[in-house]
Design a protein around this motif. Sequence first.
Motif, PDB file in Angstrom:
ATOM      1  N   LEU A   1      -6.431  55.384 -31.913  1.00 13.96           N
ATOM      2  CA  LEU A   1      -7.229  54.518 -32.792  1.00 13.96           C
ATOM      3  C   LEU A   1      -8.156  55.321 -33.696  1.00 13.96           C
ATOM      4  O   LEU A   1      -8.408  54.937 -34.843  1.00 13.96           O
ATOM      5  CB  LEU A   1      -8.062  53.546 -31.949  1.00 13.96           C
ATOM      6  CG  LEU A   1      -7.336  52.334 -31.367  1.00 13.96           C
ATOM      7  CD1 LEU A   1      -8.285  51.531 -30.483  1.00 13.96           C
ATOM      8  CD2 LEU A   1      -6.784  51.447 -32.482  1.00 13.96           C
TER       9      LEU A   1
ATOM     10  N   ALA B   1      -9.496  46.463 -31.204  1.00 17.65           N
ATOM     11  CA  ALA B   1      -8.349  46.718 -32.080  1.00 17.65           C
ATOM     12  C   ALA B   1      -7.526  45.460 -32.245  1.00 17.65           C
ATOM     13  O   ALA B   1      -7.519  44.573 -31.375  1.00 17.65           O
ATOM     14  CB  ALA B   1      -7.480  47.841 -31.516  1.00 17.65           C
TER      15      ALA B   1
ATOM     16  N   TYR C   1      -2.046  46.272 -39.956  1.00 20.31           N
ATOM     17  CA  TYR C   1      -2.802  46.635 -38.757  1.00 20.31           C
ATOM     18  C   TYR C   1      -4.230  46.983 -39.147  1.00 20.31           C
ATOM     19  O   TYR C   1      -4.492  47.589 -40.156  1.00 20.31           O
ATOM     20  CB  TYR C   1      -2.144  47.852 -38.071  1.00 20.31           C
ATOM     21  CG  TYR C   1      -3.094  48.544 -37.149  1.00 20.31           C
ATOM     22  CD1 TYR C   1      -3.791  49.669 -37.570  1.00 20.31           C
ATOM     23  CD2 TYR C   1      -3.330  48.044 -35.886  1.00 20.31           C
ATOM     24  CE1 TYR C   1      -4.682  50.293 -36.755  1.00 20.31           C
ATOM     25  CE2 TYR C   1      -4.251  48.661 -35.058  1.00 20.31           C
ATOM     26  CZ  TYR C   1      -4.923  49.790 -35.485  1.00 20.31           C
ATOM     27  OH  TYR C   1      -5.829  50.380 -34.654  1.00 20.31           O
TER      28      TYR C   1
ATOM     29  N   CYS D   1      -3.485  44.601 -33.420  1.00 19.72           N
ATOM     30  CA  CYS D   1      -2.153  45.082 -33.788  1.00 19.72           C
ATOM     31  C   CYS D   1      -1.308  43.888 -34.217  1.00 19.72           C
ATOM     32  O   CYS D   1      -1.415  42.806 -33.626  1.00 19.72           O
ATOM     33  CB  CYS D   1      -1.491  45.802 -32.610  1.00 19.72           C
ATOM     34  SG  CYS D   1      -2.483  47.144 -31.912  1.00 19.72           S
TER      35      CYS D   1
ATOM     36  N   LEU E   1      -3.248  53.087 -28.092  1.00 21.12           N
ATOM     37  CA  LEU E   1      -4.657  52.888 -28.414  1.00 21.12           C
ATOM     38  C   LEU E   1      -5.438  54.187 -28.401  1.00 21.12           C
ATOM     39  O   LEU E   1      -6.549  54.253 -28.942  1.00 21.12           O
ATOM     40  CB  LEU E   1      -5.279  51.892 -27.421  1.00 21.12           C
ATOM     41  CG  LEU E   1      -4.590  50.527 -27.317  1.00 21.12           C
ATOM     42  CD1 LEU E   1      -5.320  49.639 -26.320  1.00 21.12           C
ATOM     43  CD2 LEU E   1      -4.509  49.850 -28.679  1.00 21.12           C
TER      44      LEU E   1
ATOM     45  N   ASN F   1      -4.642  41.373 -29.791  1.00 24.99           N
ATOM     46  CA  ASN F   1      -6.025  41.849 -29.850  1.00 24.99           C
ATOM     47  C   ASN F   1      -6.419  42.504 -28.536  1.00 24.99           C
ATOM     48  O   ASN F   1      -6.008  42.054 -27.459  1.00 24.99           O
ATOM     49  CB  ASN F   1      -6.988  40.697 -30.130  1.00 24.99           C
ATOM     50  CG  ASN F   1      -6.862  40.167 -31.549  1.00 24.99           C
ATOM     51  OD1 ASN F   1      -6.560  40.924 -32.468  1.00 24.99           O
ATOM     52  ND2 ASN F   1      -7.086  38.874 -31.726  1.00 24.99           N
TER      53      ASN F   1
ATOM     54  N   SER G   1      -8.147  48.219 -37.259  1.00 27.42           N
ATOM     55  CA  SER G   1      -8.852  48.628 -36.051  1.00 27.42           C
ATOM     56  C   SER G   1     -10.341  48.406 -36.235  1.00 27.42           C
ATOM     57  O   SER G   1     -10.869  48.487 -37.341  1.00 27.42           O
ATOM     58  CB  SER G   1      -8.595  50.109 -35.723  1.00 27.42           C
ATOM     59  OG  SER G   1      -9.176  50.931 -36.709  1.00 27.42           O
ATOM     60  N   LYS G   2     -10.992  48.121 -35.111  1.00 22.81           N
ATOM     61  CA  LYS G   2     -12.425  47.925 -35.120  1.00 22.81           C
ATOM     62  C   LYS G   2     -13.093  49.275 -34.927  1.00 22.81           C
ATOM     63  O   LYS G   2     -12.950  49.920 -33.900  1.00 22.81           O
ATOM     64  CB  LYS G   2     -12.798  46.982 -33.981  1.00 22.81           C
ATOM     65  CG  LYS G   2     -14.294  46.726 -33.861  1.00 22.81           C
ATOM     66  CD  LYS G   2     -14.766  45.781 -34.912  1.00 22.81           C
ATOM     67  CE  LYS G   2     -16.246  45.462 -34.725  1.00 22.81           C
ATOM     68  NZ  LYS G   2     -16.760  44.543 -35.701  1.00 22.81           N
ATOM     69  N   LYS G   3     -13.806  49.755 -35.906  1.00 17.69           N
ATOM     70  CA  LYS G   3     -14.467  51.061 -35.818  1.00 17.69           C
ATOM     71  C   LYS G   3     -15.828  50.928 -35.175  1.00 17.69           C
ATOM     72  O   LYS G   3     -16.497  49.938 -35.331  1.00 17.69           O
ATOM     73  CB  LYS G   3     -14.596  51.676 -37.208  1.00 17.69           C
ATOM     74  CG  LYS G   3     -13.254  51.874 -37.892  1.00 17.69           C
ATOM     75  CD  LYS G   3     -12.385  52.898 -37.147  1.00 17.69           C
ATOM     76  CE  LYS G   3     -11.098  53.176 -37.891  1.00 17.69           C
ATOM     77  NZ  LYS G   3     -10.240  54.112 -37.181  1.00 17.69           N
TER      78      LYS G   3
END
Length: 388
Positions: A252, A214, A384, A216, A249, A199, A386-388
């Motif tokens: 992303l 994010a 996977y 992974c 990253l 993280n 990702s935090k948008k």
Amino acid sequence: MEEIESWFKNLHIAKRSTHKTEDLTYLLDIDCLKVPGGQNNQLVAVSCSNHRVRVYNKQTLTLVQQFQGHSAPISGIRFAQISDQLLFSASCDGTVKCWDVRSSSTDTVQTYKGYPNNAFISFDISCNDLVICAGTEKVKEDTFMVFWDARSGTNMISPEGREPLGVYSETHNDDITQVRFHPSNPNMVASGSTDGLVNIFDISQETEDDALLATCNSDSSVSFVGWSGRELEQIFCMTHDEGFYLWDLAHLHNEEPITLVKMQDVRESLKLDSGNLDYLIGGFYHEKAEKLFVLGGTHMGKLHFLNCDAGDLTHLYTLHDSHSAIVRAFYWDSEDHSLLTCGEDAQLFLWKPNATELTTEKKTSMKLPSDVHRKMRVHSKNAYKSKK
């Protein structure tokens, strides 16, 4: 590439630490303090399986100081990034301790307490020396990343210990084996866990949910995490079953793939000209070469340099000298191209280009009962996200 190979090819053991037979212990972790103004002031710290921390002069490997204060295995050591006198150690006893390496006293400068039942198995300090973060073992359903204000420990002694600023508790569901702050951004920190996740957080955000940038997935238990790339926007990890992963990253929020390297078992895919590879130790990004290098080893102490390039790990060079048992940790100094290594043969080595060791005396391998062990878990294979 020829210049890069020469950095490693010319390495030979210049110095080794010496101790009495009764003092032989596993050496588990290592860090180096660089002091502006001269090589002679550089210090090296190693953590030992007898719960002590030793500090050496880097050039001579003579013992300068020894600290004892933890009641359980030490999980990591870090010198302060800015201060030239503070050393931190984290332990399974639920504390992070701060030591003054320039003082004649061996007393703790400050103790940072966790919460009840916390056992810290990873930790790091931010590049501006302001924040400490430690990761815990899982107890029942609880797994924490615990944060402290590191400044409160400077220039004062507080026997009762400093309380945490707060915790992250929602983003990992198993032991947090790695915590690694960004080398130049004090608000960015990465964590790795036996749940297989790596993280990345921005701790300047008010909540854990907002801080998570994010996630992974390595699909395995994470053993090592590090930062890489020209802008240090890449994150890499190694796993306890010798996997290797590299993510970018910077991708992303675009259509480029975030995963640059995915190797589930390096031992199966790597071709070596000299012997075998039994385990991965760690990696480092070399700014001058603009390359990520990985160090691996054998059970008999031989060391292999690996090059990360074009979506793969390739063998670069194997050192001719070697330890006599498993190597646990290393520190690469890119300024003078020197290498420090330590491991289960109780020895600390300083490697230098074209060095000649004055003594050829070697210790016999002494395998000791270790209360520090690698843990394996069965992992879910979440995709996977990702935090948008």
